[in-house]
Design an enzyme around this catalytic site. Structure first.
Site: not given
Length: 419
Positions: A50-51, A127
């Site tokens: 997704e990133h 993150e």
């Protein structure tokens, strides 16, 4: 609001929900893949993919993707959950084609440049570090692992440093080809959207996707357990949880009504007793989390190290006493709060978009708001008592405790509080 559903020639579902008096469109593409679809050595790949979708395609650089959206005043984002991945944009209705073009491009033509991949892994490592540094995040990560240990559904969506380091561009392409195909995709748009125009644009940009079958998702199995992590911090963060409702469970809405009564706000039983009367915590809440085939019901709070067992006793007593003492007034208040939340969110294009996509993903159809509201309205005290009796069984208890927890009683003693 007018809802239309159609399918492309390759079977991709297109759903539009026209909302009068709006000038903007919220548009999303959902792929039926999330962290629970990952094998152990590729943990975190759904989130990494997704990133990387925003890091450049065969025709657009990462900056060009951002500029095309921002030049028309729109925004673009994405998210990965346990069961699905979503890419979405918000823009004005006349710019719909820009949104469809970019979203279709990033899910079909991402290049996964090795240099960009290296940089994005570094971002995700930050993150991960932020999550590890946050006890109220980590206690939930540990809880998921405890309740579903040795299963993909119990592993972190973010992955871990070891598995992420071993994921290269080839693995990303393989994973994308395995799940990003026509049978696994839903397109939803809400707001100022014309369905015929949306369908035509999706046919133009998404019809090249092949139809194929994804690997079967393993059935999840709730396995009560505990994880305790001692940290040198000021508080004990604790989750007490039990097996809850899947999205298909007949008691799904009962669980939400009871959760609202038990720990759904400042007037809830847990807040009034644990915080206001006993002063054992600053905040406390209950939650009912569901998946397609399983679910959990839990209570979270943080308390002082010397009060952990007083806290445990008070939570258990509140739950055990609820069955006989919940009033009709509390039930009606909970129903009104849930009803208001549903209706208010249905007036928000992004929330409505997510709701439509989730329903299509889970049930394969859209559920009318009136049907949901009628089901909630039909819930009575007998339904709630049945839920309490069926849910809060000592042997079904999972504990996640983190922080200053050395004085916390062993799990067998805490479980006995629910006998």
């Amino acid at each position: 609001m007018t809802t239309n559903i159609s399918s492309l020639t390759n079977n991709i579902k297109i759903i539009s929900n026209n909302m009068p008096n709006f000038s903007s469109v919220s548009l999303g593409i959902w792929i039926e893949v999330g962290s629970r679809n990952e094998i152990e050595d590729e943990q975190g790949i759904s989130h990494l993919l997704e990133h990387m979708a925003f890091k450049g395609t065969k025709t657009r650089s990462s900056k060009q993707i951002a500029l095309e959206i921002e030049n028309v005043g729109g925004d673009i984002n994405a998210s990965t959950s346990v069961e699905r991945t979503n890419y979405y944009v918000r823009l004005l209705e006349n710019d719909l084609e820009i949104g469809v073009s970019i979203l279709s491009d990033i899910i079909q033509n991402s290049t996964f440049d090795p240099n960009e991949l290296k940089k994005e892994k570094s971002v995700i490592f930050q993150e991960l570090a932020a999550t590890l540094d946050s006890p109220d995040d980590m206690v939930f990560e540990n809880f998921q692992s405890a309740a579903y240990h040795d299963q993909a559904i119990g592993r972190s969506i973010l992955g871990n440093k070891e598995t992420l380091l071993n994921i290269d561009s080839t693995k990303l392409v393989s994973y994308l080809n395995k799940f990003y195909h026509a049978n696994n995709i839903i397109v939803v748009a809400t707001g100022a959207v014309d369905h015929e125009k949306l369908h035509g644009l999706c046919e133009k940009y998404l019809s090249n996707l092949d139809r194929t079958d994804s690997p079967k998702t393993n059935i999840a199995s709730y396995r009560p357990n505990e994880i305790r992590e001692i940290r040198n911090i000021e508080q004990a963060h604790i989750i007490y949880a039990f097996e809850g409702c899947s999205y298909h469970d007949s008691q799904l809405y009962v669980s939400h009504v009871f959760s609202n009564i038990l720990g759904g706000g400042m007037s809830s039983r847990l807040f009034q007793n644990i915080r206001e009367n006993l002063g054992l915590a600053y905040s406390i809440f209950s939650f009912s989390s569901s998946y397609k085939d399983t679910g959990v019901f839990g209570i979270y709070s943080a308390t002082s190290p010397d009060k952990v067992n007083d806290y445990s006793i008070s939570v258990a007593q509140e739950i055990k006493n609820s069955g006989s003492s919940i009033s009709e007034e509390e039930i009606q208040k909970a129903k009104k709060q849930i009803r208001a939340g549903l209706l208010i969110s249905s007036e928000n294009p992004v929330a409505r978009m997510n709701q439509v996509a989730r329903q299509m993903s889970i049930y394969g159809k859209l559920i009318e708001m009136n049907e949901i509201l009628e089901e909630i309205e039909s819930i009575n005290k007998n339904h709630i008592n049945d839920f309490i009796e069926n849910t809060f069984k000592p042997e079904k208890m999972t504990i996640s405790a983190l922080g200053a927890i050395s004085k916390l009683d062993e799990i067998s003693k805490i479980r006995r509080l629910y006998e």
